[in-house]
Design an enzyme around this catalytic site. Structure first.
Site, PDB file in Angstrom:
ATOM      1  N   GLY A 321       0.835  -1.276  -0.067  1.00  9.88           N
ATOM      2  CA  GLY A 321       0.087  -0.208   0.142  1.00  9.88           C
ATOM      3  C   GLY A 321       0.889   1.246  -0.078  1.00  9.88           C
ATOM      4  O   GLY A 321       2.034   1.127   0.019  1.00  9.88           O
ATOM      5  N   ILE A 323       1.306   3.845   2.236  1.00 10.33           N
ATOM      6  CA  ILE A 323       1.957   3.753   3.651  1.00 10.33           C
ATOM      7  C   ILE A 323       3.121   2.580   3.795  1.00 10.33           C
ATOM      8  O   ILE A 323       4.240   2.949   3.997  1.00 10.33           O
ATOM      9  CB  ILE A 323       1.191   3.919   4.820  1.00 10.33           C
ATOM     10  CG1 ILE A 323       0.256   5.232   4.641  1.00 10.33           C
ATOM     11  CG2 ILE A 323       1.880   4.109   6.137  1.00 10.33           C
ATOM     12  CD1 ILE A 323       1.215   6.444   4.755  1.00 10.33           C
ATOM     13  N   ALA A 404       0.661  -1.799   8.971  1.00 12.65           N
ATOM     14  CA  ALA A 404       0.127  -0.860   8.196  1.00 12.65           C
ATOM     15  C   ALA A 404      -1.149  -1.460   7.298  1.00 12.65           C
ATOM     16  O   ALA A 404      -1.773  -0.618   6.471  1.00 12.65           O
ATOM     17  CB  ALA A 404       0.806  -0.233   6.952  1.00 12.65           C
ATOM     18  N   ILE A 446      -0.107   1.444  12.478  1.00  9.36           N
ATOM     19  CA  ILE A 446      -0.601   2.748  11.816  1.00  9.36           C
ATOM     20  C   ILE A 446      -1.869   2.999  12.163  1.00  9.36           C
ATOM     21  O   ILE A 446      -2.927   2.382  11.640  1.00  9.36           O
ATOM     22  CB  ILE A 446      -0.472   2.837  10.315  1.00  9.36           C
ATOM     23  CG1 ILE A 446       1.204   2.275  10.045  1.00  9.36           C
ATOM     24  CG2 ILE A 446      -0.754   3.927   9.831  1.00  9.36           C
ATOM     25  CD1 ILE A 446       2.251   3.454  10.662  1.00  9.36           C
ATOM     26  N   SER A 447      -2.490   4.059  12.968  1.00  6.17           N
ATOM     27  CA  SER A 447      -3.801   4.329  12.874  1.00  6.17           C
ATOM     28  C   SER A 447      -4.169   5.625  12.442  1.00  6.17           C
ATOM     29  O   SER A 447      -3.788   6.167  11.371  1.00  6.17           O
ATOM     30  CB  SER A 447      -4.047   4.307  14.584  1.00  6.17           C
ATOM     31  OG  SER A 447      -5.575   4.370  14.851  1.00  6.17           O
ATOM     32  N   LYS A 450      -9.417   9.429  12.173  1.00  7.91           N
ATOM     33  CA  LYS A 450     -10.755   8.933  11.998  1.00  7.91           C
ATOM     34  C   LYS A 450     -11.124   8.225  13.346  1.00  7.91           C
ATOM     35  O   LYS A 450     -12.419   7.823  13.615  1.00  7.91           O
ATOM     36  CB  LYS A 450     -11.200   8.330  11.101  1.00  7.91           C
ATOM     37  CG  LYS A 450     -11.182   9.210   9.721  1.00  7.91           C
ATOM     38  CD  LYS A 450     -11.243   8.905   8.513  1.00  7.91           C
ATOM     39  CE  LYS A 450     -10.952   9.876   7.193  1.00  7.91           C
ATOM     40  NZ  LYS A 450      -9.891  10.464   7.195  1.00  7.91           N
ATOM     41  N   VAL A 488      -3.275  11.273   3.969  1.00  9.12           N
ATOM     42  CA  VAL A 488      -2.031  11.484   3.178  1.00  9.12           C
ATOM     43  C   VAL A 488      -2.207  11.557   1.717  1.00  9.12           C
ATOM     44  O   VAL A 488      -2.782  11.023   0.965  1.00  9.12           O
ATOM     45  CB  VAL A 488      -1.436   9.976   3.542  1.00  9.12           C
ATOM     46  CG1 VAL A 488       0.163   9.949   2.920  1.00  9.12           C
ATOM     47  CG2 VAL A 488      -1.248   9.619   5.051  1.00  9.12           C
ATOM     48  N   VAL A 495      -8.267  12.193  -1.713  1.00 11.58           N
ATOM     49  CA  VAL A 495      -9.160  12.784  -2.895  1.00 11.58           C
ATOM     50  C   VAL A 495      -8.379  13.219  -3.932  1.00 11.58           C
ATOM     51  O   VAL A 495      -9.061  13.294  -5.084  1.00 11.58           O
ATOM     52  CB  VAL A 495      -9.870  13.809  -2.418  1.00 11.58           C
ATOM     53  CG1 VAL A 495     -10.907  13.478  -1.235  1.00 11.58           C
ATOM     54  CG2 VAL A 495      -8.815  15.041  -1.897  1.00 11.58           C
TER      55      VAL A 495
END
Length: 683
Positions: A321, A323, A404, A446-447, A450, A488, A495
């Site tokens: 991914g 990250i 992650a 990795i949180s 949200k 990120v 977006v």
């Protein structure tokens, strides 16, 4: 026009190009032969110069022959013992020049001592050395040094001769904005590769002290405000912004000036994206939205991170991914013994594995090769299958885990809550249990921001995952932490890719609400802070990244439209569609009851009481969540999450965090939403 001069100039260019093509093929064994020839002729030439050409060979021949053999032997021994013939000379620089001079001075001192000793001995043996001047070892040594330097730097000298021809034949004349280290490195690489038809003709720099100086023969001709007139007068075809360490505000201003010229403007990546300070011609890319929103470089303790990861076996879940893959790239620079790529998508895992192996190959041939070669291993696995994780841990015996892997797309998880629970919650639980089983001491999850007072399934599932990490830290007393940060830029779920596609298709660009804001970071920036968080030496806590000021999504859309060469609401319309399921208008910053304090790093905050906000019924609730997810029981999932996660409200929220966020006393190093911006990954 001077025809004879042009003919002579073209002849010189052809000769230098021919010699340059031959020099590229020369290896160190060839240099040894050249050096032997130089060392054998230098004594004769030195004596000839010392005697002003009045050289009687019959008188000096025996002594000169002995001196030549002695000097040759001394220099070859010194050069070989010091690894002189194990160097690559094509990119010789000041460092290599100093190296040659030091070695030759050493050789001159030794051969002078040997010559004087033999001269004393020769008074009895009559070998003819006493007839030679005592200054011969020094004169010969200086001549040898000059010849060796000229030979080793011949490639660079011929490159400079070819630069004039490169300017005349270049298809693209480049103006480099920034006369610092990055700009100079870029200019050097362009000059070394004339076959690309690109040539830098001038630098631009705002530092007045650099004005009118020359770097590698290229003048610094003005500051950013002179770009338009220089583009016109120098017939510039391309502008490259080569200042990777400046903020996005500076980049925006420079880009705005460059746009007035109508010339294509490119840039180098930000400082976080440049691997091992390696700036090359192929580093140039189009200006991105990440560049315009870039903040000043984050100061992290690189040495501490490198020491922590050095020679370790590191597991990265979700490594294919956005990250996860950047974690792989940056961890590679800390020289671990092994990087284990765990992921469910075989294509993305294959891609990052190939990229890392290519990067290792390139670094091995660069000026900064890796001190040890990490092993890159790919392991295709779904973290929801515990047995598969056990097989991975049994095989690789990891020291550190960076977790992650997660489903992060908010609207999709609202439609598929069972997937969010099995992947984000049960997958994390499996990983923690296997980590405890195999004695893994370090675990970093990795949180996301949200997870703070979530209004959506994704955020609530990540909050449960955080609690599982904190609980495991208490049980094991190991260094298990979670790191929260916000959206990120450039990640798959952000977006930006959606906006780009809409712009490419002619619009409109869709924004959910005119007032919606988010905190943004670039991928490399976020990952550097995650790595820094991993070495804080604390356990059972949540770390939060200071995200700076929030950005209006509509402003982001306008910037992207302008970067694409269009005018917002003129060429490309912006349309507001309304908030989506589970979407907030503003991201909140605090969970009720959490206490925040500073760390030694400016951009990192810590939730010091995070481990104390874990319900006693966590394990039972997680088991019930698993059962509900297995049965695809959405109502039960939402009900259980409402009981388990403080602040979870499964509905739209348009509340302004300036009103609703906790106002915590700043005198105790705790922060309100007006002080900081922290948020995790929207993709």
């Amino acid at each position: 026009m001077n025809i004879p001069f042009l003919i002579f100039d073209n002849t010189i260019q052809k000769i230098s190009s021919y010699l340059l093509s031959k020099l590229i093929k020369i290896r160190n064994r060839h240099w040894v032969i050249f050096d032997i020839f130089v060392f054998m002729t230098a004594p004769f030439l030195g004596l000839f110069l010392r005697l002003d050409g009045n050289l009687n060979l019959q008188e000096y021949i025996l002594g000169l022959g002995i001196a030549t053999i002695v000097f040759l032997g001394v220099k070859l021994i010194v050069l070989c013992c010091c690894g002189f013939y194990r160097r690559y000379w094509r990119y010789a620089s000041v460092e290599e020049l100093t190296y040659i001079v030091m070695l030759m001075i050493t050789a001159i001192l030794i051969q002078t001592l040997v010559f004087n000793f033999l001269d004393i001995f020769d008074q009895k043996s009559n070998l003819g050395l006493d007839k030679l001047p005592n200054s011969l070892p020094i004169i010969e040594g200086l001549l040898s040094c000059i010849c060796v330097i000229a030979l080793r730097f011949s490639h660079r000298i011929l490159e400079r001769i070819n630069q004039k021809q490169a300017i005349l034949t270049a298809k693209e004349k480049v103006l480099i904005v920034g006369a610092g280290n990055a700009g100079l490195s870029l200019a050097e690489d362009i000059q070394r590769n004339p076959q690309f038809g690109v040539y830098p003709v001038a630098f631009i720099d705002d530092n007045p002290r650099k004005l009118h100086i020359h770097l590698r023969g290229i003048p610094v001709m003005g500051n950013r405000y002179q770009i338009p007139e220089l583009v016109e007068s120098l017939k510039i075809n391309k502008i490259v912004i080569a200042i990777p360490s400046v903020s996005g505000e500076v980049i925006r201003k420079i880009v705005h000036i460059c746009k007035t010229t109508g010339i294509k403007t490119s840039t180098l990546p930000g400082i976080h994206e440049i691997i091992n300070d390696c700036v090359r011609l192929n580093s140039i890319r189009d200006v991105r939205i990440e560049d315009l929103l870039r903040r000043k470089p984050i100061q992290i303790d690189i040495d501490k991170v490198a020491k922590f990861l050095n020679s370790k076996t590191v597991v990265i879940t979700g490594s294919g991914g956005s990250i996860g893959s950047e974690l792989c790239r940056q961890i590679l620079q800390s020289h671990p013994s092994k990087i284990v790529l765990i992921g469910h998508g075989e294509n993305s895992i294959f891609n990052i594995q190939q990229e890392l192996e290519n990067l290792i190959t390139n670094l091995q041939h660069s000026h900064k090769p890796l001190p040890n070669i990490p092993i890159i291993s790919a392991f295709i696995a779904d973290i929801r299958i515990r047995l598969r994780l056990e097989q991975a841990f049994e095989q690789f015996k990891p020291d550190i885990i960076f977790h992650a892997a997660a489903h992060k797309h908010v609207p999709l998880m609202e439609l598929n809550p069972a997937e969010a629970i099995t992947n984000n919650v049960i997958g994390t639980k499996n990983l923690l249990e296997v980590a405890k089983q195999y004695g893994v001491k370090h675990f970093v999850m990795i949180s996301t921001d949200k997870a703070v007072n979530p209004t959506n399934i994704m955020g609530a599932s990540k909050r449960v995952a955080e609690m599982l990490v904190l609980q495991a830290a208490i049980e094991t007393e190991n260094h298990y932490v979670a790191v929260r940060f916000g959206n990120v830029l450039g990640s798959r779920g952000s977006v930006v890719p959606t906006f780009k596609k809409q712009i490419e298709s002619g619009g409109p660009v869709t924004v959910t609400h005119p007032d919606i804001t988010r905190y943004f970071m670039t991928i490399p920036e976020a990952v550097q802070l995650v790595l820094q968080a991993s070495v804080l030496g604390r356990s059972g806590e949540i770390l939060m990244l200071n995200m700076g000021e929030p950005v209006k999504i509509v402003d982001l859309a306008k910037e992207l439209i302008q970067l694409s060469g269009y005018e917002p609401n003129k060429d490309i319309d912006i349309v507001f569609t309304g908030l989506r399921p589970g979407e907030k208008l503003f991201e909140e910053l605090f969970v009720e009851g959490e206490e925040y304090e500073k760390t030694e790093y400016e951009k990192l905050l810590i939730v010091k009481n995070a481990s104390r906000i874990i319900p006693s019924y966590l394990d039972i609730s997680v088991e019930k969540l698993l059962a509900a997810a297995t049965n695809n029981d959405t109502d039960s999932i939402m009900s259980l999450l409402s009981q388990l996660v403080s602040g979870y409200k499964p509905k739209f929220s348009t509340a302004n965090p300036e009103i609703n966020a906790l106002n915590i006393n700043t005198d105790t190093h705790q922060y309100s939403s007006s002080n900081i911006g922290v948020s995790v990954v929207n993709g």
